[in-house]
Enzyme design. Structure first.
Site, PDB file in Angstrom:
ATOM      1  N   ALA A 107      -7.757  -3.221   3.232  1.00  0.00           N
ATOM      2  CA  ALA A 107      -7.118  -2.520   4.343  1.00  0.00           C
ATOM      3  C   ALA A 107      -8.145  -1.512   4.836  1.00  0.00           C
ATOM      4  CB  ALA A 107      -5.867  -1.810   3.853  1.00  0.00           C
ATOM      5  N   MET A 205     -12.396   2.270   1.434  1.00  0.00           N
ATOM      6  CA  MET A 205     -12.838   2.853   0.162  1.00  0.00           C
ATOM      7  C   MET A 205     -13.108   1.786  -0.895  1.00  0.00           C
ATOM      8  SD  MET A 205      -9.937   5.824   0.108  1.00  0.00           S
ATOM      9  CE  MET A 205      -9.480   6.697   1.619  1.00  0.00           C
ATOM     10  N   ASN A 229      -4.788   0.974  10.549  1.00  0.00           N
ATOM     11  CA  ASN A 229      -4.554   2.242  11.276  1.00  0.00           C
ATOM     12  C   ASN A 229      -5.820   2.633  12.038  1.00  0.00           C
ATOM     13  OD1 ASN A 229      -5.474   2.748   8.316  1.00  0.00           O
ATOM     14  ND2 ASN A 229      -6.129   4.582   9.427  1.00  0.00           N
ATOM     15  N   HIS A 241      -1.194   6.685   3.323  1.00  0.00           N
ATOM     16  CA  HIS A 241      -1.217   5.475   2.499  1.00  0.00           C
ATOM     17  C   HIS A 241       0.011   4.587   2.729  1.00  0.00           C
ATOM     18  CE1 HIS A 241      -2.600   2.885  -0.664  1.00  0.00           C
ATOM     19  NE2 HIS A 241      -1.474   3.026  -1.345  1.00  0.00           N
TER      20      HIS A 241
END
Ligand code: HPA
Length: 266
Positions: A107, A205, A229, A241
């Site tokens: 994501a 990340m 997003n 999150h």
């Protein structure tokens, strides 16, 4: 490594995975309806249990469209406190189990106004801004060379196949550069501006350490980001999150369809 392999081989017997798939936040639904042998990370010597919400934390060995696969439902992150050599440990284990191909999903936040949440982005290349490298430490010469080349970390062949699959399914696909930061804090608006100026299109990340290790040990890799997003400063809403996991679930079904078509065609 020896204990890890012994433990896994005892569970999977003569099953030989050829393709590994790492599922990012909210993409766990890819495994719905798949039958196989699942092993929780916490049971595997050398693995640590995955703790992040939205991740299941187990390996699933199964056959998809005639291909023997191992699926990571959730991954290890740098921000959890694992050193990068540990977050990428499963990739090295997969290599030793005979895996030759890898699909990395994640994501990610969009760094561009014209890359809207819900988009699927093929990763063409990456920028490693994690502040560390998973290959730091003694080199395992059985896996790869000390100073590995990082051209074409993400296989052109696989990217082309994915594009053909998307066309057949009428799914819009974008392509761009993924930049990995350590997290766990999201970026500041100033950092988001900087990353876009430096040539990145999406940020997250994860993924980059796994891709570096896969390139080091010559596993052919596809990277796909699900844009969940707009990164900070690109919209009025602050990244969070819950939104990331929710968008993963909503737009994730499109990505699941695409991945199934891809697996049929590699
Ligand atoms: N930033 C960093 N990582 C992310 C984001 C983001 O906006 N969205 C999902 N993962």
């Amino acid at each position: 490594m020896h204990l890890t392999l012994e433990f896994i081989k005892e569970k999977i017997k003569d099953f030989k995975p050829e393709l590994a798939i790492v599922l990012g936040s909210g993409l766990g639904a890819f495994c719905d309806g798949l039958d196989g042998i699942s092993i929780p990370y916490g049971d595997i010597p050398g693995f640590s249990p995955a703790k992040v919400k939205g991740h299941k934390g187990e390996l699933l060995f199964c056959n998809i469209h005639g291909k023997n696969c191992v699926i990571m439902q959730g991954r290890f992150h740098f921000y959890e406190g694992h050193p990068l050599c540990q977050t990428t440990y499963p990739i090295k284990v997969f290599k030793k189990l005979g895996v030759e191909k890898l699909i990395l999903t994640n994501a990610a936040g969009s760094l561009r106004k014209d890359l809207a949440p819900g988009s699927i982005m093929i990763i063409s290349d990456h920028i490693n801004f994690m502040g560390s490298n998973p290959l730091i430490g003694e080199n395992d010469d059985t896996l790869g060379t000390r100073f590995p080349d990082m051209n074409e970390v993400y296989s052109k062949r696989m990217r082309n196949i994915l594009k053909q699959c998307a066309q057949r399914l009428d799914i819009e696909l974008r392509e761009g550069v993924y930049c990995a930061l350590s997290g766990p804090s999201y970026e500041t608006p100033a950092e988001v501006k900087m990353l876009a100026i430096l040539g990145a299109d999406a940020t997250g990340m994860s993924t980059v350490p796994e891709a570096i290790v896969a390139k080091h040990c010559s596993i052919e890799t596809l990277g796909v980001s699900l844009i969940t997003n707009y990164a900070a400063g690109l919209s009025d809403a602050a990244p969070n999150h819950k939104e990331v996991v929710e968008m993963g679930k909503t737009a994730g079904s499109k990505l699941c369809k695409l991945l199934n078509e891809f697996i049929k065609n590699i």
